[in-house]
Design a protein around this motif. Structure first.
Motif, short mmCIF file in Angstrom:
data_model
loop_
_atom_site.label_atom_id
_atom_site.label_comp_id
_atom_site.label_asym_id
_atom_site.label_seq_id
_atom_site.Cartn_x
_atom_site.Cartn_y
_atom_site.Cartn_z
N VAL A 186 0.83 -1.20 0.00
CA VAL A 186 0.00 0.00 0.00
C VAL A 186 0.87 1.26 0.00
O VAL A 186 0.59 2.23 -0.71
N ALA A 187 1.96 1.24 0.79
CA ALA A 187 2.83 2.41 0.89
C ALA A 187 3.47 2.77 -0.44
O ALA A 187 3.65 3.96 -0.76
N ILE A 188 3.82 1.77 -1.23
CA ILE A 188 4.56 2.03 -2.48
C ILE A 188 3.65 2.07 -3.70
O ILE A 188 3.85 2.88 -4.60
N CYS A 189 2.63 1.21 -3.72
CA CYS A 189 1.77 1.13 -4.90
C CYS A 189 0.55 2.04 -4.81
O CYS A 189 0.01 2.43 -5.85
N GLN A 190 0.10 2.35 -3.60
CA GLN A 190 -1.06 3.23 -3.44
C GLN A 190 -0.76 4.28 -2.38
O GLN A 190 -1.49 4.39 -1.38
N TYR B 294 -2.65 5.67 1.36
CA TYR B 294 -2.00 4.95 2.46
C TYR B 294 -2.62 5.27 3.81
O TYR B 294 -2.93 4.37 4.59
N SER B 295 -2.82 6.55 4.09
CA SER B 295 -3.36 6.95 5.40
C SER B 295 -4.78 6.44 5.59
O SER B 295 -5.22 6.19 6.72
N LEU B 296 -5.52 6.25 4.50
CA LEU B 296 -6.89 5.75 4.60
C LEU B 296 -6.92 4.23 4.74
O LEU B 296 -7.64 3.69 5.59
N LEU B 297 -6.12 3.55 3.92
CA LEU B 297 -6.13 2.08 3.93
C LEU B 297 -5.42 1.49 5.14
O LEU B 297 -5.74 0.39 5.57
N MET B 298 -4.44 2.21 5.68
CA MET B 298 -3.66 1.68 6.80
C MET B 298 -3.87 2.52 8.06
O MET B 298 -2.93 2.79 8.81
N THR C 213 -7.22 1.46 13.04
CA THR C 213 -8.14 0.33 13.26
C THR C 213 -7.81 -0.83 12.33
O THR C 213 -7.91 -2.00 12.73
N VAL C 214 -7.40 -0.53 11.10
CA VAL C 214 -7.05 -1.58 10.14
C VAL C 214 -5.80 -2.31 10.62
O VAL C 214 -5.73 -3.55 10.59
N CYS C 215 -4.80 -1.56 11.06
CA CYS C 215 -3.56 -2.18 11.57
C CYS C 215 -3.85 -3.06 12.77
O CYS C 215 -3.31 -4.17 12.89
#
Length: 295
Positions: free
Chosen positions: A115-119, A123-127, A130-132
């Protein structure tokens, strides 16, 4: 009533040398991983998903080696490997459970890098926190009922031959060799669990890294490529080492098992995560903010 762990009994003249070496390695692992956990919790600059996963990984590594090395040190000190059936079952359960957790946590860390490199823009939304938390909780919890069932299944077998385990801790392959009943279903269960916790996560990691590498190759900046690779290289090395040794131990055909192969391959896998923790920490300090610059 009890088993006898042979461990390194074939080299009694090296007893104290091995004791000192493994004690030093154990203390080093405890100190290094404790420092990483402390830094990740106290340094405001390290309050990122990557270091959240890494601190959990360091805690897992402490638990993992504690499940085996203290017992091995005691056996080296006393030159006795006697262990009760209950203690053996407990040790095997924790080793299997923590090993499964490590596989899943490595997969979560690969997803974080993907996610950090490809999106990076998402990143802040997907990771988010709560997700972590959910990924870490799933890694720790999902293997508990499965490994309880597998441990119960193994120790329900009749052990009527030898009680001497050719290993330095209680593990499935050497125990199955001592069972005198039909172990076909147990072997099938081992393969099924190994595929679920080893091969499936490994394939997910490979897919993530294929996409990561393809994305990195599109970067026009050599500096950005170096920073992207630096945050992934150590994790990928440990993935190969850990999954490789686990596959050798649990997925090799029974007729090809060599004496002591599982003992040393899995023992080696105990220590490569500490390499990852140290390497990722040093590289991230060197290239701090690298992901943000890529963005």
């Amino acid at each position: 009533m009890e088993f006898i762990l042979l461990g390194f009994s074939n080299v009694p003249h090296l007893q104290w040398v091995l004791f000192v070496i493994f004690l030093f390695m154990y203390v080093t692992i405890l100190l290094c991983n404790s420092i990483i956990i402390l830094l990740a919790k106290t340094d405001p600059a390290l309050q990122t998903p990557m270091y959240y996963f890494l601190s959990n990984f360091s805690f897992l590594e402490i638990c993992y080696v504690t499940a085996t090395i203290p017992r091995m040190l005691m056996d080296l000190y006393t030159l006795k490997g006697n262990i009760s059936v209950l203690a053996c079952a407990t040790q095997m359960y924790f080793v299997l459970m923590l090993g499964g957790t490590e596989c899943l946590l490595l997969t979560a860390m690969a997803y974080d890098r993907y996610v950090a490199i490809c999106q990076p823009l998402q990143y802040s939304l997907l990771m988010k926190n709560t997700v972590c938390l959910q990924l870490v909780a799933a890694s720790w919890i999902s293997g508990i009922p499965i490994q309880i069932g597998q441990t119960y299944q193994i120790f329900s077998l009749p052990f009527c031959a030898s009680n001497r385990i050719d290993h330095f801790f209680c593990d499935i392959p050497p125990l199955l060799k001592l069972a005198c009943g039909d172990t076909f279903m147990n072997t099938v269960a081992v393969y099924v669990v190994a595929v679920g916790f080893v091969m499936v996560p490994f394939l997910l990691i490979i897919v993530s890294y294929i996409k990561i590498i393809c994305n990195i190759m599109k970067l026009s900046s050599d500096k950005g490529m170096a920073k992207a690779f630096s945050t992934c290289s150590s994790h990928l090395i440990v993935v190969v080492l850990f999954y490789g040794t686990a596959s050798i131990t649990y997925l090799q055909p029974k007729h090809s098992e060599s004496e002591g192969m599982g003992r040393f391959s899995l023992f080696y896998a105990h220590f490569d995560p500490s390499f990852e923790s140290h390497y990722i920490h040093s590289e991230e300090q060197r290239y701090h903010g690298g992901t943000e610059e890529i963005t």
